[in-house]
Design a protein around this motif. Structure first.
Motif, short mmCIF file in Angstrom:
data_model
loop_
_atom_site.label_atom_id
_atom_site.label_comp_id
_atom_site.label_asym_id
_atom_site.label_seq_id
_atom_site.Cartn_x
_atom_site.Cartn_y
_atom_site.Cartn_z
N THR A 1 -5.35 161.07 48.80
CA THR A 1 -5.81 161.18 50.19
C THR A 1 -6.33 159.83 50.70
OG1 THR A 1 -7.97 161.94 49.37
CG2 THR A 1 -6.37 163.62 50.05
N THR A 2 -7.03 159.09 49.85
CA THR A 2 -7.55 157.78 50.25
C THR A 2 -6.42 156.80 50.48
OG1 THR A 2 -9.56 158.15 48.94
CG2 THR A 2 -9.08 155.88 49.59
N ARG A 3 -5.46 156.78 49.55
CA ARG A 3 -4.31 155.88 49.70
C ARG A 3 -3.53 156.19 50.96
NH1 ARG A 3 -1.33 157.33 44.54
NH2 ARG A 3 0.36 156.16 45.51
N SER A 4 -3.31 157.48 51.20
CA SER A 4 -2.54 157.90 52.37
C SER A 4 -3.24 157.48 53.66
CB SER A 4 -2.34 159.41 52.35
OG SER A 4 -1.65 159.85 53.50
N LEU B 1 1.14 147.25 50.15
CA LEU B 1 1.47 148.46 50.89
C LEU B 1 2.20 149.46 49.99
CD1 LEU B 1 2.66 146.84 54.25
CD2 LEU B 1 0.55 148.14 53.87
N GLY B 2 3.03 148.94 49.08
CA GLY B 2 3.70 149.83 48.13
C GLY B 2 2.73 150.54 47.21
N SER B 3 1.60 149.89 46.92
CA SER B 3 0.58 150.52 46.07
C SER B 3 -0.15 151.63 46.80
CB SER B 3 -0.44 149.46 45.61
OG SER B 3 0.18 148.43 44.90
N LEU B 4 -0.12 151.59 48.13
CA LEU B 4 -0.85 152.60 48.92
C LEU B 4 0.02 153.77 49.32
CD1 LEU B 4 -2.91 150.35 51.38
CD2 LEU B 4 -3.78 151.61 49.42
N VAL B 5 1.32 153.54 49.50
CA VAL B 5 2.19 154.59 50.01
C VAL B 5 2.32 155.69 48.96
CG1 VAL B 5 4.37 153.60 49.18
CG2 VAL B 5 4.36 155.02 51.23
N CYS B 6 2.33 156.91 49.44
CA CYS B 6 2.42 158.08 48.56
C CYS B 6 3.79 158.73 48.69
CB CYS B 6 1.34 159.10 48.87
SG CYS B 6 -0.34 158.44 48.74
N CYS B 7 4.35 159.15 47.60
CA CYS B 7 5.65 159.83 47.62
C CYS B 7 5.46 161.22 48.20
CB CYS B 7 6.20 159.93 46.20
SG CYS B 7 7.83 160.69 46.11
N VAL B 8 6.27 161.57 49.20
CA VAL B 8 6.18 162.88 49.83
C VAL B 8 7.49 163.64 49.66
CG1 VAL B 8 4.47 162.17 51.53
CG2 VAL B 8 6.86 161.86 52.06
#
Length: 473
Positions: free
Chosen positions: A287-290, A466-473
């Motif tokens: 949730t924080t990363r997203s 940014l890749g470290s923050l993006v979440c797989c959906v």
């Protein structure tokens, strides 16, 4: 808007040179104006320049002012138009719902500076006049600069000024459409269908009138200041100024090497030294990363907002003080920045057990912000289009390719992932950061253009962050 125009001007007429763009119409800059150069948190960042209300004579001891020998020459006639056209769409289909989004964004910035002239100081005479002169080390400006550390004094030796009233015009058109269908059904419930379609468009046209004799760019001579106030003019571009107290030991939380980062061998080394920050971000709760990712994508839409975020984080990391209000940002931008600060505060200090080291979320977020702040408007716009899980995964593979052997097999990247459309966006994105991509059969080859600056490293950091923050959906 004015800052963007002057930044574009310097990039065109003095790319890789020594001219510094003026960031505010409120800055009063004349020959011999004292400018404070602030070294940054990361060595690869360009320094910040803070204009002051003083000139060299104001901080000198003695009653005899230095009278500079100056000359004026015609410079160039400059009119520039810069524009972006961005279009994107997304369709998502689920078991009982489907959503479609379409957005268009176009902007045009027209800078009509007209005829410009250059005013410059006779440096040889200034050098002679400076012999035996001493700075007043008790002056409040000098005292405050010394207290902050990482500050260097420079004096304006040349400036580019307007000769006639001119203007900067910005036109922005934004439009979007949203369509959706949601269906609900169950064993005992009747089927319910909800449909919604909407569109939004906004237009803005802003003109800034610039008066005659406005400084739009300037060049500096740095000062090397001794304990007793005696000083030397740093005449060579590779000779750095500073206070003698700072010359013996460099202090500051700098994590990357001072070598030129656009060299391949240094690029890999610099990224490896920053791995802890990327690992820290990827270990945050989903949730924080997203939320952080969403706020960054909002801030990235405007270079002004990126710079404002960077100024706030600089203050927190370097000066260890709470950020002050920024009057140049809009209310939505302030809300985006505050949301990022709130998320950083909630995350606090996090240790990395696998490395035995500890770093803060603040430092890691500051790293991403610093990289974005180094980018051009064009680069930010294209990167914004690539901000989704699939494309960032592909961009990360290309970043790894750039920093290693310079070749990437399409079988490794996935033929489906690197479609023609994705490759075109990647090619444009990397080109804006002095990296060329070429497709040779089933292989993509990368090459770093040997131009001054750290744009390749900034792009790699931004994509990895940014890749470290993006979440797989």
């Amino acid at each position: 808007m004015f800052a963007t125009a002057t930044r574009n001007f310097v990039a065109e007429v003095d790319h890789g040179g020594l001219l510094i763009p003026v960031s505010s119409l409120n800055d009063t800059i004349t020959l011999l104006t004292v400018v404070v150069k602030r070294k940054r948190f990361w060595l690869w960042q360009k320094p910040k320049y803070l204009t002051t209300d003083f000139n060299l004579n104001d901080i000198l001891k003695g009653d005899t002012p230095i009278q500079p020998d100056t000359k004026e020459t015609d410079f160039i006639k400059y009119n520039g138009t810069y524009g972006d056209n961005i279009q994107g769409s997304m369709n998502a289909n689920f078991v009982h719902s489907n959503v479609s989004l379409e957005a268009k964004d176009s902007s045009k910035l027209q800078s009509s500076f007209g005829g410009l002239k250059k005013e410059e100081v006779n440096v040889q005479k200034l050098l002679q006049d400076s012999k035996g002169r001493v700075l007043d080390m008790s002056h409040c400006l000098i005292q405050q600069a010394k207290e902050k550390h990482r500050r260097v004094f420079g004096i304006v030796k040349e400036r580019i000024v307007t000769t006639n009233p001119c203007s900067v015009i910005e036109e922005v058109q934004q439009g979007g459409q949203c369509g959706g269908r949601l269906s609900l059904c169950g064993p005992k419930n009747p089927k319910v269908s909800l449909k919604e379609n909407g569109s939004l468009s906004t237009d803005s046209n802003v003109t800034v009138e610039i008066p005659t004799h406005t400084t739009i760019a300037y060049g500096l001579i740095e000062l090397e200041v001794k304990h007793d106030g005696s000083y030397k003019l740093c005449l060579m571009s590779d000779t750095m100024g500073g206070f003698e107290v700072d010359s013996f030991a460099h202090k500051g939380p700098v994590d990357v090497s001072g070598a030129l980062a656009h060299k391949n061998n240094h690029l890999r080394q610099d990224l490896e030294q920053l791995n802890d920050h990327f690992q820290l971000l990827s270990s945050l709760p989903v949730t924080t990363r997203s939320s952080l990712f969403q706020q960054f994508t909002e801030v990235m839409q405007d270079q002004t907002a990126v710079s404002a975020l960077q100024n706030v984080l600089d203050q927190m990391c370097l000066d260890k003080s709470l950020p002050q209000g920024d009057t140049t940002t809009t209310e939505p931008q302030k809300q985006n920045i505050q949301a990022i600060l709130d998320l950083v505060e909630q995350s606090g200090q996090v240790g990395l057990a696998q490395t035995g080291q500890s770093t803060s979320v603040l430092t890691a977020i500051h790293l991403i912000s610093s990289a974005l702040d180094e980018m051009t408007n064009d680069c930010l716009a294209v990167l914004g289009i690539c901000c989704n899980h699939t494309m960032l995964q592909t961009m990360e593979l290309l970043v790894q390719c750039v920093s290693e052997k310079g070749e990437l097999s399409l079988s490794r990247a996935g033929q489906a992932a690197l479609t023609e459309d994705v490759f075109e966006k990647a090619e444009h994105l990397f080109a804006t950061s002095n990296v060329s991509l070429k497709r040779d059969g089933d292989t993509v080859k990368t090459e770093i253009n040997q131009e001054p600056g750290n744009l390749p490293l900034a792009l790699c950091i931004a994509v990895r962050g940014l890749g470290s923050l993006v979440c797989c959906v």
